[in-house]
Design a protein around this motif. Structure first.
Motif, PDB file in Angstrom:
ATOM      1  N   LEU A  74       0.872  -1.172   0.000  1.00  0.00           N
ATOM      2  CA  LEU A  74       0.000   0.000   0.000  1.00  0.00           C
ATOM      3  C   LEU A  74       0.908   1.221   0.000  1.00  0.00           C
ATOM      4  O   LEU A  74       1.727   1.392   0.916  1.00  0.00           O
ATOM      5  CB  LEU A  74      -0.867   0.003   1.273  1.00  0.00           C
ATOM      6  N   THR A  75       0.773   2.058  -1.004  1.00  0.00           N
ATOM      7  CA  THR A  75       1.721   3.170  -1.185  1.00  0.00           C
ATOM      8  C   THR A  75       1.054   4.321  -1.918  1.00  0.00           C
ATOM      9  O   THR A  75       0.034   4.133  -2.587  1.00  0.00           O
ATOM     10  CB  THR A  75       2.959   2.684  -1.999  1.00  0.00           C
ATOM     11  N   LEU A  82       0.518  -3.987  -6.138  1.00  0.00           N
ATOM     12  CA  LEU A  82       0.687  -2.605  -5.664  1.00  0.00           C
ATOM     13  C   LEU A  82      -0.663  -1.902  -5.647  1.00  0.00           C
ATOM     14  O   LEU A  82      -1.416  -1.988  -6.613  1.00  0.00           O
ATOM     15  CB  LEU A  82       1.638  -1.863  -6.600  1.00  0.00           C
ATOM     16  N   SER A  83      -0.959  -1.235  -4.552  1.00  0.00           N
ATOM     17  CA  SER A  83      -2.218  -0.487  -4.478  1.00  0.00           C
ATOM     18  C   SER A  83      -1.935   0.946  -4.075  1.00  0.00           C
ATOM     19  O   SER A  83      -1.120   1.195  -3.181  1.00  0.00           O
ATOM     20  CB  SER A  83      -3.151  -1.123  -3.442  1.00  0.00           C
ATOM     21  N   ASN A  84      -2.613   1.862  -4.731  1.00  0.00           N
ATOM     22  CA  ASN A  84      -2.408   3.282  -4.450  1.00  0.00           C
ATOM     23  C   ASN A  84      -3.395   3.760  -3.386  1.00  0.00           C
ATOM     24  O   ASN A  84      -4.611   3.773  -3.606  1.00  0.00           O
ATOM     25  CB  ASN A  84      -2.578   4.092  -5.738  1.00  0.00           C
ATOM     26  N   ASP A 133      -9.266   1.816   4.319  1.00  0.00           N
ATOM     27  CA  ASP A 133     -10.121   1.390   3.205  1.00  0.00           C
ATOM     28  C   ASP A 133      -9.314   0.603   2.179  1.00  0.00           C
ATOM     29  O   ASP A 133      -9.763  -0.426   1.669  1.00  0.00           O
ATOM     30  CB  ASP A 133     -10.790   2.603   2.536  1.00  0.00           C
ATOM     31  N   CYS A 134      -8.119   1.090   1.887  1.00  0.00           N
ATOM     32  CA  CYS A 134      -7.235   0.413   0.928  1.00  0.00           C
ATOM     33  C   CYS A 134      -6.880  -0.975   1.491  1.00  0.00           C
ATOM     34  O   CYS A 134      -6.942  -1.986   0.778  1.00  0.00           O
ATOM     35  CB  CYS A 134      -5.985   1.259   0.714  1.00  0.00           C
ATOM     36  N   PHE A 135      -6.536  -1.016   2.768  1.00  0.00           N
ATOM     37  CA  PHE A 135      -6.148  -2.273   3.414  1.00  0.00           C
ATOM     38  C   PHE A 135      -7.282  -3.296   3.327  1.00  0.00           C
ATOM     39  O   PHE A 135      -7.083  -4.456   2.961  1.00  0.00           O
ATOM     40  CB  PHE A 135      -5.792  -2.006   4.882  1.00  0.00           C
ATOM     41  N   VAL A 184      -7.800  -4.650  -0.187  1.00  0.00           N
ATOM     42  CA  VAL A 184      -6.708  -5.544  -0.584  1.00  0.00           C
ATOM     43  C   VAL A 184      -6.782  -6.872   0.179  1.00  0.00           C
ATOM     44  O   VAL A 184      -6.617  -7.945  -0.393  1.00  0.00           O
ATOM     45  CB  VAL A 184      -5.365  -4.813  -0.309  1.00  0.00           C
ATOM     46  N   GLN A 185      -7.057  -6.780   1.456  1.00  0.00           N
ATOM     47  CA  GLN A 185      -7.086  -7.991   2.286  1.00  0.00           C
ATOM     48  C   GLN A 185      -8.133  -8.988   1.786  1.00  0.00           C
ATOM     49  O   GLN A 185      -7.909 -10.192   1.779  1.00  0.00           O
ATOM     50  CB  GLN A 185      -7.395  -7.620   3.740  1.00  0.00           C
ATOM     51  N   ALA A 186      -9.256  -8.458   1.308  1.00  0.00           N
ATOM     52  CA  ALA A 186     -10.347  -9.323   0.857  1.00  0.00           C
ATOM     53  C   ALA A 186     -10.025 -10.040  -0.462  1.00  0.00           C
ATOM     54  O   ALA A 186     -10.760 -10.937  -0.875  1.00  0.00           O
ATOM     55  CB  ALA A 186     -11.619  -8.481   0.698  1.00  0.00           C
ATOM     56  N   GLN A 187      -8.916  -9.659  -1.106  1.00  0.00           N
ATOM     57  CA  GLN A 187      -8.590 -10.286  -2.407  1.00  0.00           C
ATOM     58  C   GLN A 187      -7.957 -11.663  -2.298  1.00  0.00           C
ATOM     59  O   GLN A 187      -7.759 -12.332  -3.302  1.00  0.00           O
ATOM     60  CB  GLN A 187      -7.669  -9.361  -3.208  1.00  0.00           C
TER      61      GLN A 187
END
Ligand code: ADE
Length: 237
Positions: A6-7, A35-37, A69-71, A74-77
């Motif tokens: 997360l970045t 990678l997630s923005n 929210d990003c976390f 991503v975690q659910a993926q």
């Protein structure tokens, strides 16, 4: 292994991930790096991800909502339970032992921050382990995350080719690696130590061990002290 990062600067990761061992490990499906923005999860019209610190002081602090929210997105993926890592100069210094431990996890989620720091609730609320790559301050956690990814991925089974395998001798036996030489035998008046040309494997091994010890004593007295303690425990047994 799956590694999520997360970045605010996913593009910074493009080059390290597209060369050498990291590239090959992804091609061989040894690791998947996603990678997630964090900014994609900002909800206001300015896409704001930071704010002034409560209590005053210089600089801006990363606000919790977009990171949470990003976390969660991503975690659910993926199903595996992740180890969550926050890259910060305040974290526990990274060690090879920690690298090995993390390389045995099925999933890592790394959070790389910018600005002066994170709202503390990001660390506590996401149950994140704070890791530092050294006692110096980088402009953000991205380079630290790349260092950690590189160190972890090269430990994964089959990530290294045969030619690379010797590279992490340092630290593995509690000492720094001995000096290495290759051809030519003489380069600008500097000669390869005679013993390495002798063909006497017993003597070479002994020389290398002595060099490792001497080098560790000089360059890393902290590691040498631990080595000595471990040796004296061995001798007590
Ligand atoms: N972010 C800024 N400096 C850092 C460091 N030394 N280690 C990890 N993350 C950082």
């Amino acid at each position: 292994m799956r590694i999520d990062v997360l970045t605010l600067f996913p593009e910074m990761f493009d080059s390290p991930l597209s060369h050498s061992i990291l590239k090959r490990a992804q091609e061989r499906n040894i690791v998947e790096v996603v990678l997630s923005n964090i900014r994609d999860f900002a909800t206001d019209s300015y896409r704001k991800v930071d704010d002034k610190p409560y209590g005053g002081g210089a600089g801006m602090v990363m606000t919790p909502a977009p990171v949470f929210d990003c976390f969660e997105y991503v975690q659910a993926q993926a199903d595996q339970v992740p180890r969550v890592i926050l890259l910060t100069p305040q974290g526990t210094p990274l060690s090879q032992d920690k690298v090995v431990e993390l390389s045995q996890q099925p999933r890592l989620i790394m959070i790389a921050g910018r600005y002066e720091g994170f709202d503390e609730r990001i660390r506590t609320g996401l149950n994140a382990e704070a890791i530092s790559i050294g006692d110096f301050v980088l402009s953000g956690g991205e380079l630290a995350a790349m260092v950690l990814i590189d160190a972890v991925v090269r430990r994964l089974p089959d990530a290294l080719g045969d030619d690379d395998s010797a590279l992490d001798d340092s630290f593995c036996n509690g000492l720094l690696e001995y000096p290495q030489y290759t051809r030519p035998e003489v380069f600008r008046d500097m000669k390869v130590p005679e013993i390495l040309l002798s063909g006497d494997h017993g003597k070479i091994e002994k020389w290398r061990k002595e060099q490792s010890i001497e080098r560790t004593k000089q360059w890393r007295p902290d590691i040498y002290e631990k080595y000595q303690q471990a040796e004296s425990r061995k001798n007590e047994k």
